[in-house]
Design an enzyme around this catalytic site. Structure first.
Site, PDB file in Angstrom:
ATOM      1  N   ASP A   1       0.814  -1.219   0.000  1.00 50.37           N
ATOM      2  CA  ASP A   1       0.000   0.000   0.000  1.00 50.37           C
ATOM      3  C   ASP A   1       0.845   1.264   0.000  1.00 50.37           C
ATOM      4  OD1 ASP A   1       0.925  -0.531   2.562  1.00 50.37           O
ATOM      5  OD2 ASP A   1      -1.042  -0.881   3.421  1.00 50.37           O
TER       6      ASP A   1
ATOM      7  N   ASP B   1      -7.874  -2.366  14.174  1.00 50.72           N
ATOM      8  CA  ASP B   1      -9.266  -2.600  13.771  1.00 50.72           C
ATOM      9  C   ASP B   1      -9.400  -3.832  12.870  1.00 50.72           C
ATOM     10  OD1 ASP B   1      -8.117  -1.694  11.431  1.00 50.72           O
ATOM     11  OD2 ASP B   1      -9.463   0.013  11.153  1.00 50.72           O
TER      12      ASP B   1
ATOM     13  N   HIS C   1      -7.590  -4.431  10.104  1.00 50.72           N
ATOM     14  CA  HIS C   1      -7.252  -4.257   8.686  1.00 50.72           C
ATOM     15  C   HIS C   1      -5.955  -4.984   8.342  1.00 50.72           C
ATOM     16  CE1 HIS C   1      -4.992  -0.313   9.797  1.00 50.72           C
ATOM     17  NE2 HIS C   1      -4.055  -1.138   9.361  1.00 50.72           N
TER      18      HIS C   1
ATOM     19  N   GLU D   1      -9.829  -1.729   5.166  1.00 51.25           N
ATOM     20  CA  GLU D   1     -10.498  -1.390   6.411  1.00 51.25           C
ATOM     21  C   GLU D   1     -11.785  -2.217   6.561  1.00 51.25           C
ATOM     22  OE1 GLU D   1      -9.014   0.277   8.549  1.00 51.25           O
ATOM     23  OE2 GLU D   1      -8.118   2.137   7.837  1.00 51.25           O
TER      24      GLU D   1
END
Ligand code: F6R
Length: 240
Positions: free
Chosen positions: A66, A134, A136, A141
């Site tokens: 990413d 979270d 991810h 996400e």
């Protein structure tokens, strides 16, 4: 899914050895790489092994997961910069064979060609992943479709908050990113995930024990045939 619980130092060493084994068996291997704090010791161990002549990256191709939208590769928080500083500048790799998504210019065209480029290189032989608090993986996400390929995404408030530790101020953290999708990641032949610290315990629970749901993106890894999850005691604490 294989689970290994040990200290951060040990699990980093083990992951470095996983990479060394893949590259020594296949000198033109395709490596999937991550940024963030989690893989830092792995990259230091790989650089050391390269200096000691235990592995060469001359024939290797890499693809990173990413990049932030809006940051030039020369920005000190861009993932291209991170990779150069923490790995590529310290090993014998040909930088022309290192692929990091672009965050500026015609980044959309580059993003749309990324999965085809990975496939043309032969597919990823080994992929390292960190994990967000979270759940991810890469910047997929919660709510990201399991069949997603490389795409642009909005970062959650939690991720922006988590990543603000690396910026002078939270207002400087980019709010958008380009990321390999969950399907792109699942296409890798072998996956190793590293998670340390209490902050990751909930996500690690979702990964190992939780239901498979798009609300917990990492849970898709339960379906992958060759995943090893490397955790320390703190990250594993809710799974006991
Ligand atoms: C980075 C990436 C992210 C990180 C995750 C954990 O390329 O893909 O998913 O792996 O945000 O970051 P750290 O390791 O800094 O806790």
């Amino acid at each position: 899914m294989k689970i290994v619980v040990n200290t951060e130092e040990k699990i980093s060493q083990m992951i470095a050895e996983d990479f060394i084994a893949v590259v020594n068996a296949k000198p033109n291997a395709v490596l999937g790489l991550a940024t963030g704090t989690s893989p830092l010791q792995v990259y230091a161990d790989l650089a050391k092994a390269n200096k000691e002549g235990r592995v060469s990256f001359k024939g290797v191709t890499t693809f990173n997961l990413d990049e932030y939208v809006g940051l030039e590769g020369t920005h000190n928080q861009s993932y291209r910069y991170f990779m150069n500083e923490n790995l590529f500048n310290h090993i014998d790799i040909d930088k022309a064979n290192t692929n990091v998504l672009l965050g500026v210019g015609d980044y959309v065209t580059f993003m749309n060609q990324y999965d085809a480029k990975i496939a043309a290189a032969g597919g990823i032989d080994i992929q390292i992943l960190g994990i967000g608090s979270d759940g991810h993986i890469a910047f997929n996400e919660p709510g990201t479709p399991f069949d997603s390929l490389t795409h642009e995404t909005q970062l959650t408030e939690q991720t922006i908050k988590d990543n603000s530790r690396l910026f002078n101020d939270i207002s400087e953290v980019p709010t958008r990113a380009v990321t390999m999708g969950l399907k792109s990641i699942m296409n890798a032949r072998k996956i190793v995930l590293i998670a340390t610290g209490k902050n990751k315990a909930k996500a690690v629970y979702g990964l190992i024990k939780g239901p498979k749901t798009e609300d917990m993106p990492c849970s898709i890894l339960q379906d992958h045939p060759d995943v090893t999850v490397y955790v320390d005691e703190d990250a594993y604490s809710l799974c006991k």
